[in-house]
Design an enzyme around this catalytic site. Structure first.
Site, PDB file in Angstrom:
ATOM      1  N   GLY A 144       5.875  26.368 -14.221  1.00  0.00           N
ATOM      2  CA  GLY A 144       5.183  26.311 -12.939  1.00  0.00           C
ATOM      3  C   GLY A 144       4.633  27.699 -12.570  1.00  0.00           C
ATOM      4  CB  ALA A 170      10.370  22.711  -6.540  1.00  0.00           C
ATOM      5  CE1 TYR A 176       8.006  20.946  -1.451  1.00  0.00           C
ATOM      6  CE2 TYR A 176       7.429  21.976   0.633  1.00  0.00           C
ATOM      7  CZ  TYR A 176       7.733  22.085  -0.706  1.00  0.00           C
ATOM      8  OH  TYR A 176       7.793  23.332  -1.300  1.00  0.00           O
ATOM      9  CE  LYS A 217      11.808  23.847  -1.812  1.00  0.00           C
ATOM     10  NZ  LYS A 217      12.017  24.031  -3.287  1.00  0.00           N
TER      11      LYS A 217
HETATM   12  N1  LIG Z   1       3.413  26.056  -4.042  1.00  0.00           N
HETATM   13  C1  LIG Z   1       3.582  26.474  -2.787  1.00  0.00           C
HETATM   14  O1  LIG Z   1       2.627  26.654  -2.012  1.00  0.00           O
HETATM   15  C2  LIG Z   1       4.965  26.774  -2.273  1.00  0.00           C
HETATM   16  C3  LIG Z   1       5.116  27.183  -0.953  1.00  0.00           C
HETATM   17  C4  LIG Z   1       6.407  27.453  -0.495  1.00  0.00           C
HETATM   18  C5  LIG Z   1       7.496  27.323  -1.352  1.00  0.00           C
HETATM   19  N2  LIG Z   1       7.303  26.919  -2.627  1.00  0.00           N
HETATM   20  C6  LIG Z   1       8.480  26.789  -3.501  1.00  0.00           C
HETATM   21  O2  LIG Z   1       8.351  27.750  -4.540  1.00  0.00           O
HETATM   22  C7  LIG Z   1       8.987  27.262  -5.722  1.00  0.00           C
HETATM   23  C8  LIG Z   1       8.062  27.442  -6.914  1.00  0.00           C
HETATM   24  O3  LIG Z   1       6.871  26.705  -6.655  1.00  0.00           O
HETATM   25  P1  LIG Z   1       5.690  26.597  -7.715  1.00  0.00           P
HETATM   26  O4  LIG Z   1       4.412  26.500  -6.939  1.00  0.00           O
HETATM   27  O5  LIG Z   1       5.867  27.657  -8.756  1.00  0.00           O
HETATM   28  O6  LIG Z   1       6.019  25.158  -8.333  1.00  0.00           O
HETATM   29  P2  LIG Z   1       5.212  24.391  -9.484  1.00  0.00           P
HETATM   30  O7  LIG Z   1       4.064  25.208  -9.950  1.00  0.00           O
HETATM   31  O8  LIG Z   1       4.983  23.009  -8.973  1.00  0.00           O
HETATM   32  O9  LIG Z   1       6.284  24.378 -10.671  1.00  0.00           O
HETATM   33  C9  LIG Z   1       7.396  23.539 -10.680  1.00  0.00           C
HETATM   34  C10 LIG Z   1       7.816  23.373 -12.127  1.00  0.00           C
HETATM   35  O10 LIG Z   1       8.969  22.528 -12.160  1.00  0.00           O
HETATM   36  C11 LIG Z   1       8.776  21.610 -13.226  1.00  0.00           C
HETATM   37  N3  LIG Z   1       9.604  20.413 -13.064  1.00  0.00           N
HETATM   38  C12 LIG Z   1       9.261  19.227 -12.495  1.00  0.00           C
HETATM   39  N4  LIG Z   1      10.285  18.371 -12.575  1.00  0.00           N
HETATM   40  C13 LIG Z   1      11.290  19.018 -13.215  1.00  0.00           C
HETATM   41  C14 LIG Z   1      12.597  18.636 -13.631  1.00  0.00           C
HETATM   42  N5  LIG Z   1      13.076  17.422 -13.354  1.00  0.00           N
HETATM   43  N6  LIG Z   1      13.350  19.549 -14.289  1.00  0.00           N
HETATM   44  C15 LIG Z   1      12.870  20.777 -14.569  1.00  0.00           C
HETATM   45  N7  LIG Z   1      11.636  21.181 -14.229  1.00  0.00           N
HETATM   46  C16 LIG Z   1      10.862  20.314 -13.539  1.00  0.00           C
HETATM   47  C17 LIG Z   1       7.299  21.293 -13.156  1.00  0.00           C
HETATM   48  O11 LIG Z   1       6.864  20.654 -14.335  1.00  0.00           O
HETATM   49  P3  LIG Z   1       5.626  19.625 -14.227  1.00  0.00           P
HETATM   50  O12 LIG Z   1       4.455  20.418 -13.770  1.00  0.00           O
HETATM   51  O13 LIG Z   1       5.514  19.106 -15.630  1.00  0.00           O
HETATM   52  O14 LIG Z   1       6.031  18.582 -13.225  1.00  0.00           O
HETATM   53  C18 LIG Z   1       6.733  22.694 -12.988  1.00  0.00           C
HETATM   54  O15 LIG Z   1       6.601  23.358 -14.233  1.00  0.00           O
HETATM   55  C19 LIG Z   1       9.378  25.810  -5.422  1.00  0.00           C
HETATM   56  O16 LIG Z   1      10.740  25.762  -5.066  1.00  0.00           O
HETATM   57  C20 LIG Z   1       8.553  25.447  -4.223  1.00  0.00           C
HETATM   58  O17 LIG Z   1       9.159  24.446  -3.418  1.00  0.00           O
HETATM   59  C21 LIG Z   1       6.069  26.647  -3.127  1.00  0.00           C
END
Ligand SMILES: NC(=O)c1ccc[n+]([C@@H]2O[C@H](COP(=O)([O-])OP(=O)(O)OC[C@H]3O[C@@H](n4cnc5c(N)ncnc54)[C@H](OP(=O)(O)O)[C@@H]3O)[C@@H](O)[C@H]2O)c1
Length: 291
Positions: free
Chosen positions: A11, A62, A127, A131
């Site tokens: 991710g 996530a 969501y 969280k």
């Molecule tokens: N994105 C935002 O704007 C945002 C804002 C605030 C907080 N956050 C938090 O920041 C953190 C990182 O976010 P991010 O944007 O880097 O997330 P992301 O790009 O959506 O990456 C999540 C990763 O987890 C993988 N995944 C999905 N299901 C899984 C499973 N069962 N076991 C293991 N891995 C799995 C996904 O694979 P697939 O792609 O194949 O599903 C993806 O590689 C998260 O906790 C998120 O809630 C994000």
């Protein structure tokens, strides 16, 4: 050498940690994603703990699609809440610390000054609820660790607002972007660096919650303007109100996070969002006049 198991490593945050890994040779970083380690699978987690015997875990996995989570509640809860309990239980059993990432969506978005870690939580979306419950699971079950809440995450990897704007800016005649949602973007590289710097200084002992985003405050509208300006894309952008944009799930009006605690405890310097946006566009080779 400190061995750290990274989940969800493909991710945005996971790949940003991979990018920085060579700068942290004192860490033995083991990168896994769902194909190798599905964190909703209790047995797979046990096998991974036995196999790698890590000193610590950084949980980057996530369910991050806010709108889909509203419909697909079982899977969102499984990944953001139940799996965090599983990891936390194993972390406790294997005497391992845990860094878990949470979100500004644990708050109600009605604030008027930057949220501090102790402010009351009140998620308004499914969501956000998953969280927040993930945070509870982590605090209740893991012995040592950080919860780091972040907001508006973007990077050169995966899908995010910056990449969407670049694409739309080059394919549309005009854009409409909301101006009444205020927050702070977070470049995933800065968050990854902050986490690795924190761990380099002091490993978690007990529980701490921290807020992290870039410095400064903006609206999605102003963020979009800056993206176009830096990328040299000339397109009219019209500011609109949230009520005029059909978000399937309501969005917070205000989600600025106060970062005084992380800066004080770990003496880290956080770049302004505009400087980091420039860095990201450079990585994407989208910075105007670059190369
Ligand atoms: N994105 C935002 O704007 C945002 C804002 C605030 C907080 N956050 C938090 O920041 C953190 C990182 O976010 P991010 O944007 O880097 O997330 P992301 O790009 O959506 O990456 C999540 C990763 O987890 C993988 N995944 C999905 N299901 C899984 C499973 N069962 N076991 C293991 N891995 C799995 C996904 O694979 P697939 O792609 O194949 O599903 C993806 O590689 C998260 O906790 C998120 O809630 C994000």
């Amino acid at each position: 050498m400190t061995k750290i198991l990274i989940t969800g490593a493909n991710g945005q945050l996971g790949r940003s940690i991979q990018k920085l890994a060579p700068q942290y040779p004192s860490f033995d970083l083991v990168f896994t994603d769902v194909d190798e380690l599905n964190i909703t699978d209790y047995d797979q987690l046990e096998m991974a703990f036995n196999r790698y015997n890590p000193d610590g875990i950084i949980n980057c996995a996530a369910y991050t699609d806010v709108d889909k989570a509203q419909e697909d509640q079982f899977n969102a809860e499984m990944l953001n809440t139940t799996a965090v309990r599983y990891i936390s239980e194993y972390a406790h059993r294997f005497n391992t610390w845990l860094v878990h990432i949470s979100s500004d969506y644990v708050f109600d978005g009605q604030g008027f000054r930057p949220y501090v870690e102790t402010d009351p939580t009140k998620p308004f979306s499914f969501y956000g609820k998953t969280k927040l419950e993930g945070e509870y699971e982590m605090r209740e079950n893991a012995e040592d660790g950080f919860i780091i809440r972040t907001s508006w995450l973007y990077s050169e990897f995966g899908h995010n607002f910056v990449k969407t704007m670049l694409k739309l800016g080059r394919s549309k005649e005009e854009l409409h972007v909301v101006f009444d949602q205020v927050g702070t973007p977070t470049y995933a590289t800065d968050l990854a660096r902050a986490i690795l710097d924190m761990l380099s200084k002091r490993l978690p002992s007990g529980h701490q919650t921290y807020h992290f985003s870039n410095e400064g405050v903006t609206s999605w509208y102003d963020f979009a303007l800056e993206i176009m300006e830096l990328a040299g894309i000339s397109i009219p952008i019209k500011p609109i109100e949230s009520k005029d944009y059909p978000f399937p799930t309501p969005r917070p009006h205000y989600s600025v996070l106060n970062k005084a605690k992380i800066k004080r405890d770990y003496n880290i310097t956080i770049p302004h969002w505009k400087a980091s946006l420039r860095e990201c566009l450079k990585e994407l080779s989208d910075l105007k006049g670059d190369g």
